[in-house]
Write a protein that holds these residues in place. Structure first.
Motif, PDB file in Angstrom:
ATOM      1  N   LYS A 297      -6.710   0.823  -0.875  1.00 42.67           N
ATOM      2  CA  LYS A 297      -8.035   1.320  -0.494  1.00 42.67           C
ATOM      3  C   LYS A 297      -7.972   2.100   0.818  1.00 42.67           C
ATOM      4  N   CYS A 325      -2.385   3.030  -5.651  1.00 44.66           N
ATOM      5  CA  CYS A 325      -3.280   2.459  -6.660  1.00 44.66           C
ATOM      6  C   CYS A 325      -2.532   1.478  -7.556  1.00 44.66           C
ATOM      7  N   LEU A 330      -5.688  -0.684  -8.549  1.00 49.61           N
ATOM      8  CA  LEU A 330      -6.914   0.134  -8.592  1.00 49.61           C
ATOM      9  C   LEU A 330      -6.825   1.098  -9.778  1.00 49.61           C
TER      10      LEU A 330
END
Length: 468
Positions: A297, A325, A330
């Motif tokens: 993030k 990610c 993610l």
């Protein structure tokens, strides 16, 4: 055509003309005004060489015909230096046997430099032989270029031989040798980076002061080795003796990369925030550091800041972000990033597709990953399928794993001999499939796979750990 004032002609020579016809007109004016001295014609050659067209190259070569009876080495050197690398070597070759041409040290420096840029190993070796034959080995600049040439061409042993035989070495000589070792880790192994650090220590011991280029190379070696203590020492030396890293974008970027790869992401971020100038490499180094430590993030936040500063991400930046990610799980963010690459003018390459396959595989979306590979716009290689096979092993998806195995066997049939002439080794694929069968308690299938491995001569590669 009316002749221009001589002062006007000379001032035009110092400008960068963007139209080749303008350069041709200037050429005519120089001849009309009898301004065809070697220094003026040398500037004219540079003007022609700024264009990559065959016509411009032709006119640059024609300038040498003014001195047919007595070839001018200065103009020849300018042409070698300013031409494209392969053309430079061709010019050198054409004049080697020409009567009356006597090359100087700059001729060999420019020719060897061209061979380094174009990776022309054989031609460079021949030029180096002429260097030794004609007694230019005592020139530090020529030998330094030879070290750089051999290092760039992967002949690190030859580079070291030239380096060791030099009676005098400049800072650039040490930089060329250290850089050569840093770029040869894949050929020489981790020892190359240790040797580079040893050379840096010898350089300091010899009273030669390093510069930014030296420290960037040394920081690269530290990054590859992951030796934080050495990196901190180099950082301290930079702060005390060279510059403030926040004022030098290349040194600062090297420190960000070094601290990231040595596990000190917060230290990397501290340097990153203090830097007064950041280029795309700086931003990429920071996103990569966050990526490899699972701070996905934060890496995406850095991308948003990057856009805000007007820096466009490149292919390497996207590889780092997609990797972030993957490590952070993610999935939606990773897919969104992948499909937004065209917005930045970046065409997805195999490594980007590999990141998405890894992302989907880690999240357990194995069927989706299989379809994603099947619909790829680039060539599908074994590495992508093995990434998916590894994910099938982790999640115990035997059905998809068997499908992937068939694809890999088909690829092996098509390309049984790789470029090096060695039969492709698929031991890891068989082991992954064997482990999947074992997890499913299908021991007969495990036995079949292991016997097939034995029949084909595949062996389990032992794992290795490196401790500092």
């Amino acid at each position: 055509m009316h002749p221009l004032p001589r002062a006007t002609c000379l001032s035009l020579l110092n400008l960068k003309l963007k139209n080749i016809n303008k350069v041709k007109q200037l050429h005519a004016q120089l001849i009309t005004n009898a301004l065809n001295s070697p220094s003026n014609l040398g500037k004219l050659i540079q003007q022609y060489c700024a264009f990559s067209s065959p016509q411009a190259t032709k006119y640059a070569h024609l300038i040498l015909t003014h001195f047919d009876a007595d070839p001018n080495v200065y103009l020849l050197n300018v042409l070698i230096r300013c031409s494209s690398p392969r053309n430079s070597v061709q010019v050198f070759r054409n004049h080697v046997s020409r009567p009356g041409v006597c090359f100087d040290k700059f001729s060999y420096v420019f020719a060897l430099g061209a061979c380094a840029r174009a990776c022309l190993l054989w031609e460079g070796k021949q030029i180096h032989c002429r260097v030794m034959k004609h007694g230019f080995c005592s020139h530090v600049m020529v030998q330094t270029t030879a070290v750089h040439f051999y290092g760039k061409s992967g002949e690190i042993g030859c580079a070291r031989k030239v380096f060791d035989e030099m009676s005098m070495r400049s800072r650039e000589t040490w930089n060329a040798m250290i850089s050569g070792y840093c770029s040869q880790r894949e050929r020489v192994g981790g020892d190359a980076c240790w040797i580079a650090l040893g050379l840096f220590s010898d350089m300091l011991g010899g009273g030669v002061k390093p510069d930014g280029t030296t420290t960037v190379c040394v920081l690269s070696a530290v990054s590859q080795l992951g030796v934080l203590e050495s990196g901190v020492c180099v950082h301290g030396y930079i702060e005390k003796m060279l510059c403030e890293p926040e004022n030098d974008v290349y040194v600062g970027t090297g420190l960000v990369d070094m601290y990231s790869k040595c596990g000190c992401v917060d230290s990397a971020m501290w340097i990153f925030e203090r830097m007064k100038e950041r280029n795309v490499l700086t931003w990429t180094a920071m996103t990569s550091g966050l990526a490899i430590h699972g701070r996905g993030k934060e890496a995406l936040e850095v991308l948003a800041r990057m856009e805000g500063h007007g820096i466009l991400p490149n292919a390497v930046t996207f590889t780092s972000l997609l990797s972030a990610c993957c490590h952070a799980g993610l999935v939606e963010e990773g897919l969104s990033l992948f499909y937004s690459m065209d917005r930045f003018g970046v065409v997805p390459k195999r490594q980007h597709y590999g990141c998405i396959v890894d992302l989907l595989g880690r999240a357990g979306h194995l069927e989706e990953a299989y379809k994603f590979i099947d619909s790829m716009q680039v060539e599908r290689d074994a590495i992508l399928w093995r990434t998916l096979l590894s994910a099938c092993n982790v999640h115990g998806d035997l059905l998809t794993g068997e499908k992937v195995k068939q694809v890999l066997l088909h690829l092996q049939t098509e390309q049984i001999i790789v470029s090096s002439g060695v039969v492709a080794d698929m031991s890891e694929d068989y082991i992954a499939l064997s482990n999947m069968y074992a997890l499913a308690d299908r021991w007969e299938d495990v036995k079949i796979v292991r016997e097939e491995m034995k029949f084909k001569g595949y062996e389990t590669k032992p794992g290795l750990s490196s401790l500092q």
